[in-house]
Design a protein around this motif. Structure first.
Motif, PDB file in Angstrom:
ATOM      1  N   MET B  93      -3.496  12.159   6.745  1.00 57.77           N
ATOM      2  CA  MET B  93      -3.359  10.964   7.836  1.00 57.77           C
ATOM      3  C   MET B  93      -2.102  10.982   8.826  1.00 57.77           C
ATOM      4  O   MET B  93      -1.006  11.250   8.137  1.00 57.77           O
ATOM      5  CB  MET B  93      -4.378   9.730   7.657  1.00 57.77           C
ATOM      6  N   PRO B  94      -1.836  10.667   9.869  1.00 55.74           N
ATOM      7  CA  PRO B  94      -0.798  10.717  10.725  1.00 55.74           C
ATOM      8  C   PRO B  94       0.061   8.859   9.898  1.00 55.74           C
ATOM      9  O   PRO B  94      -0.568   8.331   9.288  1.00 55.74           O
ATOM     10  CB  PRO B  94      -1.367  10.150  12.295  1.00 55.74           C
ATOM     11  N   MET B  95       1.654   9.103  10.018  1.00 52.69           N
ATOM     12  CA  MET B  95       2.079   8.447   9.056  1.00 52.69           C
ATOM     13  C   MET B  95       2.005   6.480   9.897  1.00 52.69           C
ATOM     14  O   MET B  95       2.043   7.126  10.723  1.00 52.69           O
ATOM     15  CB  MET B  95       3.397   8.557   9.402  1.00 52.69           C
ATOM     16  N   ILE B  96       1.301   5.507   8.823  1.00 50.90           N
ATOM     17  CA  ILE B  96       1.521   4.113   9.649  1.00 50.90           C
ATOM     18  C   ILE B  96       2.471   4.024   9.075  1.00 50.90           C
ATOM     19  O   ILE B  96       2.760   3.222   7.859  1.00 50.90           O
ATOM     20  CB  ILE B  96       0.271   3.652   9.433  1.00 50.90           C
ATOM     21  N   VAL B  97       3.109   3.342  10.648  1.00 52.90           N
ATOM     22  CA  VAL B  97       4.007   2.182   9.743  1.00 52.90           C
ATOM     23  C   VAL B  97       4.179   0.583  10.672  1.00 52.90           C
ATOM     24  O   VAL B  97       4.260   0.665  11.692  1.00 52.90           O
ATOM     25  CB  VAL B  97       5.640   2.993  11.059  1.00 52.90           C
ATOM     26  N   VAL B  98       4.247  -0.056   9.394  1.00 52.62           N
ATOM     27  CA  VAL B  98       4.484  -1.477  10.080  1.00 52.62           C
ATOM     28  C   VAL B  98       5.359  -1.776   9.360  1.00 52.62           C
ATOM     29  O   VAL B  98       5.675  -2.171   8.178  1.00 52.62           O
ATOM     30  CB  VAL B  98       2.797  -2.662   9.337  1.00 52.62           C
ATOM     31  N   GLY B  99       6.002  -2.831  10.320  1.00 51.90           N
ATOM     32  CA  GLY B  99       7.212  -3.541  10.277  1.00 51.90           C
ATOM     33  C   GLY B  99       8.581  -3.082  10.075  1.00 51.90           C
ATOM     34  O   GLY B  99       8.940  -3.213   8.408  1.00 51.90           O
ATOM     35  N   GLY B 100       8.310  -1.694  10.437  1.00 52.81           N
ATOM     36  CA  GLY B 100       9.198  -0.914   9.895  1.00 52.81           C
ATOM     37  C   GLY B 100       9.024   0.078   8.417  1.00 52.81           C
ATOM     38  O   GLY B 100      10.114   0.876   8.433  1.00 52.81           O
ATOM     39  N   LYS B 101       8.354  -0.309   7.920  1.00 50.96           N
ATOM     40  CA  LYS B 101       8.034   0.227   6.232  1.00 50.96           C
ATOM     41  C   LYS B 101       7.145   1.252   6.927  1.00 50.96           C
ATOM     42  O   LYS B 101       5.562   0.585   7.393  1.00 50.96           O
ATOM     43  CB  LYS B 101       7.883  -0.804   5.544  1.00 50.96           C
ATOM     44  N   ARG B 102       6.764   2.660   5.654  1.00 51.73           N
ATOM     45  CA  ARG B 102       5.705   2.841   5.550  1.00 51.73           C
ATOM     46  C   ARG B 102       4.349   2.561   5.268  1.00 51.73           C
ATOM     47  O   ARG B 102       5.048   2.307   4.037  1.00 51.73           O
ATOM     48  CB  ARG B 102       6.123   4.294   5.182  1.00 51.73           C
ATOM     49  N   ILE B 103       2.713   2.597   5.520  1.00 50.59           N
ATOM     50  CA  ILE B 103       1.901   1.971   4.525  1.00 50.59           C
ATOM     51  C   ILE B 103       1.645   2.834   3.161  1.00 50.59           C
ATOM     52  O   ILE B 103       2.169   4.104   3.137  1.00 50.59           O
ATOM     53  CB  ILE B 103       0.852   2.252   5.400  1.00 50.59           C
ATOM     54  N   GLU B 104       2.101   1.664   2.632  1.00 47.41           N
ATOM     55  CA  GLU B 104       2.019   2.440   0.875  1.00 47.41           C
ATOM     56  C   GLU B 104       0.911   3.451   0.904  1.00 47.41           C
ATOM     57  O   GLU B 104      -0.450   2.966   1.139  1.00 47.41           O
ATOM     58  CB  GLU B 104       1.795   1.260  -0.341  1.00 47.41           C
ATOM     59  N   PRO B 105       0.813   4.495   0.052  1.00 49.39           N
ATOM     60  CA  PRO B 105      -0.109   5.686  -0.032  1.00 49.39           C
ATOM     61  C   PRO B 105      -1.654   5.149  -0.953  1.00 49.39           C
ATOM     62  O   PRO B 105      -2.457   4.895  -0.240  1.00 49.39           O
ATOM     63  CB  PRO B 105       0.311   6.742  -0.619  1.00 49.39           C
ATOM     64  N   ARG B 106      -1.494   4.337  -1.735  1.00 51.96           N
ATOM     65  CA  ARG B 106      -2.435   4.200  -2.571  1.00 51.96           C
ATOM     66  C   ARG B 106      -2.842   2.546  -1.787  1.00 51.96           C
ATOM     67  O   ARG B 106      -4.391   2.452  -2.104  1.00 51.96           O
ATOM     68  CB  ARG B 106      -1.640   2.477  -3.925  1.00 51.96           C
ATOM     69  N   LEU B 107      -2.034   1.589  -0.765  1.00 56.18           N
ATOM     70  CA  LEU B 107      -2.726   1.129  -0.332  1.00 56.18           C
ATOM     71  C   LEU B 107      -3.738   1.495   0.882  1.00 56.18           C
ATOM     72  O   LEU B 107      -5.408   1.640   1.045  1.00 56.18           O
ATOM     73  CB  LEU B 107      -2.042   0.324   0.775  1.00 56.18           C
ATOM     74  N   ILE B 108      -3.661   2.840   1.517  1.00 53.89           N
ATOM     75  CA  ILE B 108      -4.560   3.918   2.131  1.00 53.89           C
ATOM     76  C   ILE B 108      -6.040   4.024   1.004  1.00 53.89           C
ATOM     77  O   ILE B 108      -6.622   4.050   2.026  1.00 53.89           O
ATOM     78  CB  ILE B 108      -3.505   5.005   3.152  1.00 53.89           C
ATOM     79  N   THR B 109      -5.679   4.654  -0.049  1.00 52.08           N
ATOM     80  CA  THR B 109      -6.366   4.918  -0.713  1.00 52.08           C
ATOM     81  C   THR B 109      -7.574   3.951  -1.361  1.00 52.08           C
ATOM     82  O   THR B 109      -8.793   4.306  -0.899  1.00 52.08           O
ATOM     83  CB  THR B 109      -6.000   6.248  -2.151  1.00 52.08           C
TER      84      THR B 109
END
Lengths: 118, 132
Positions: B93-109
């Protein structure tokens, strides 16, 4: 330049992939295990009058069509690319066989769902 | 007929050399099960369209021990598909950046698996309630 048709197949693959990942397990459990064996659900849940009524309603019709068609397109795309990974070099034939099967299945599903009436 | 015989590297069993590739092939193989399940449903649909006798034959076939065993295999395959689908989702999926930080892969999974589990439970409960 000729436009690539890959995004269409990839979108169908992705849509089918996520739908089957989200609800595939419970669908298999209901239709293939729970109802046939009477586990958690009554054995007559999928009898003819009920399923006919389900597929005659527009929402049941739409649901059945989307599940069958997207599962087919998801699988077709993945199998096509796996055949390449396994060393099959007849690219066009494999593509026709995979996507062709999905297309025929989609058309048959659509025809059957229209044939049950509303 | 050309007499040239260009060298083509053999591809037999390349994926068995590495566990990563084995997992990749198992993941791809779930597609066969997804198509098989779609075919089972499609045959039921055709039965519905053809009439009660044809549909009942399909329903009867679903009750055979062989079919139930086959669906247990399908269920395991689908569960693996769900698990692997959300495991690779951070890469597809496209990278999601929240507050200048990339969302943790573990969070997406984790969220994907949680949503899938919740949807499956809710769907089963709805069907159980409708059947009661």
């Amino acid at each position: 330049m000729k436009r690539s048709n890959a995004p269409i197949f990839w979108s169908l693959f992705g849509a089918g992939g996520i739908l089957s990942a989200l609800i595939g397990p419970v669908l298999v459990f209901i239709t293939g295990i729970a109802v046939p064996t009477g586990l958690l659900l009554p054995r007559d849940l999928m009898d003819y009058p009920r399923m006919l009524a389900f597929t005659q309603h527009w929402s049941g019709k739409g649901f059945a069509f989307v599940v069958i068609a997207l599962f087919l397109w998801h699988g077709a795309h993945r199998i096509f690319h796996s055949l390449h990974d396994l060393g099959l070099r007849t690219e066009t034939a494999a593509k026709l066989a995979c996507y062709g099967t999905a297309l025929i299945g989609t058309l048959v599903a659509g025809y059957a769902l229209l044939a049950v009436g509303s | 007929m050309s007499r040239r015989r260009p060298y083509v590297r053999a591809m037999d069993g390349w994926w068995r050399r590495d566990r990563f590739f084995v997992r990749y092939m198992i993941r791809e193989a779930t597609a066969v099960l997804v198509v098989a399940y779609a075919a089972v449903l499609l045959i039921g649909m055709i039965g519905l369209a053809r009439g009660e006798a044809a549909y009942d034959r399909w329903l009867e076939a679903l009750r055979s021990p062989l079919s139930v065993a086959f669906h247990v295999v399908l269920l395991l395959g689908f569960l693996y598909h769900t698990w692997s689908w959300f495991r690779i989702m951070p890469k597809t999926m496209p990278m999601i950046v929240v507050g200048g930080k990339r969302i943790e892969p573990r969070l997406i999974t984790g969220s994907g698996l949680a949503i899938a589990a919740a949807l499956c439970v809710v769907l089963l409960l709805v069907v159980i309630r409708m059947a009661a």
